[in-house]
Design an enzyme around this catalytic site. Structure first.
Site, mmCIF file in Angstrom:
data_model
loop_
_atom_site.group_PDB
_atom_site.id
_atom_site.type_symbol
_atom_site.label_atom_id
_atom_site.label_comp_id
_atom_site.label_asym_id
_atom_site.label_seq_id
_atom_site.Cartn_x
_atom_site.Cartn_y
_atom_site.Cartn_z
ATOM 1 N N LEU A 17 0.808 -1.214 0.000
ATOM 2 C CA LEU A 17 0.000 0.000 0.000
ATOM 3 C C LEU A 17 0.845 1.270 0.000
ATOM 4 O O LEU A 17 1.969 1.293 0.479
ATOM 5 C CB LEU A 17 -0.921 0.012 1.222
ATOM 6 C CG LEU A 17 -1.816 -1.219 1.405
ATOM 7 C CD1 LEU A 17 -2.680 -1.051 2.649
ATOM 8 C CD2 LEU A 17 -2.657 -1.496 0.177
ATOM 9 N N ASP A 18 0.228 2.328 -0.515
ATOM 10 C CA ASP A 18 0.859 3.648 -0.452
ATOM 11 C C ASP A 18 0.140 4.483 0.607
ATOM 12 O O ASP A 18 -0.694 3.970 1.365
ATOM 13 C CB ASP A 18 0.845 4.331 -1.827
ATOM 14 C CG ASP A 18 -0.551 4.556 -2.378
ATOM 15 O OD1 ASP A 18 -1.534 4.485 -1.620
ATOM 16 O OD2 ASP A 18 -0.658 4.814 -3.591
ATOM 17 N N GLY A 19 0.440 5.748 0.666
ATOM 18 C CA GLY A 19 -0.140 6.645 1.664
ATOM 19 C C GLY A 19 -1.639 6.841 1.540
ATOM 20 O O GLY A 19 -2.284 7.343 2.462
ATOM 21 N N TYR A 20 -2.215 6.436 0.418
ATOM 22 C CA TYR A 20 -3.658 6.556 0.220
ATOM 23 C C TYR A 20 -4.384 5.258 0.575
ATOM 24 O O TYR A 20 -5.571 5.120 0.311
ATOM 25 C CB TYR A 20 -3.960 6.936 -1.234
ATOM 26 C CG TYR A 20 -3.349 8.255 -1.612
ATOM 27 C CD1 TYR A 20 -3.868 9.449 -1.129
ATOM 28 C CD2 TYR A 20 -2.232 8.310 -2.442
ATOM 29 C CE1 TYR A 20 -3.289 10.672 -1.464
ATOM 30 C CE2 TYR A 20 -1.647 9.520 -2.783
ATOM 31 C CZ TYR A 20 -2.188 10.695 -2.290
ATOM 32 O OH TYR A 20 -1.615 11.891 -2.620
ATOM 33 N N HIS A 22 -4.152 2.330 -0.776
ATOM 34 C CA HIS A 22 -4.408 1.374 -1.850
ATOM 35 C C HIS A 22 -3.082 0.945 -2.450
ATOM 36 O O HIS A 22 -2.038 1.512 -2.143
ATOM 37 C CB HIS A 22 -5.382 1.913 -2.909
ATOM 38 C CG HIS A 22 -4.979 3.210 -3.542
ATOM 39 N ND1 HIS A 22 -3.899 3.347 -4.376
ATOM 40 C CD2 HIS A 22 -5.545 4.435 -3.459
ATOM 41 C CE1 HIS A 22 -3.803 4.593 -4.793
ATOM 42 N NE2 HIS A 22 -4.793 5.279 -4.251
#
Length: 144
Positions: A17-20, A22
């Site tokens: 996952l990234d900071g969003y 997703h």
């Protein structure tokens, strides 16, 4: 399912996952790579190809991101040989969410065959072409 299509599955983990919250766009490249390895393992004797000094080398990748995948999603990667030309071939891949069947991403991966002993690309002809042709799912057989 058509036996010319390889299916591999994976579960989305926190490190994907990234900071969003997703899956990071670059992680899809790893998912697709996993699918291609599964394809070659299912369809061909990889050890024999490597022992012959053959390698499939990426020359182009086009990916379409359709919707976000999130933690704990189970994804399936479907991989098939879409087309074959004199110098290259295209593998088509789809990443779908198992739970609802929704398409997450799809991609076309173009590769050439490399003679690892000489470092030169090989034409896809003769016995090699005869070996690959039955695996092509797409109806278009092109030549350059």
């Amino acid at each position: 399912m058509d036996p010319r299509i390889a299916r591999s599955t994976l579960r989305v983990r926190g490190f994907h996952l990234d900071g969003y919250a997703h899956v990071n766009n670059a992680r899809y490249l790893e998912f697709l790579e996993e699918g291609r390895w599964a394809y070659f393992e299912q369809q061909f004797d990889l050890a024999a190809l490597f022992n012959q000094g053959l390698a499939a080398v990426a020359v182009n990748l086009n990916i379409n991101y359709r919707r976000a995948a999130v933690i704990h999603d189970e994804l399936e990667v479907l991989t098939s040989l879409a087309s074959l030309s004199h110098r290259s071939a295209i593998i088509h891949q789809e990443i779908n969410r198992v739970g609802d069947g929704k398409r997450v991403a799809d991609a076309d991966f173009t590769f050439v065959l490399l003679d690892t002993n000489t470092g030169k690309t090989l034409p896809i002809d003769g016995e090699l072409r005869d070996t690959l042709r039955p695996y092509v799912l797409g109806e278009t057989q092109t030549s350059e």
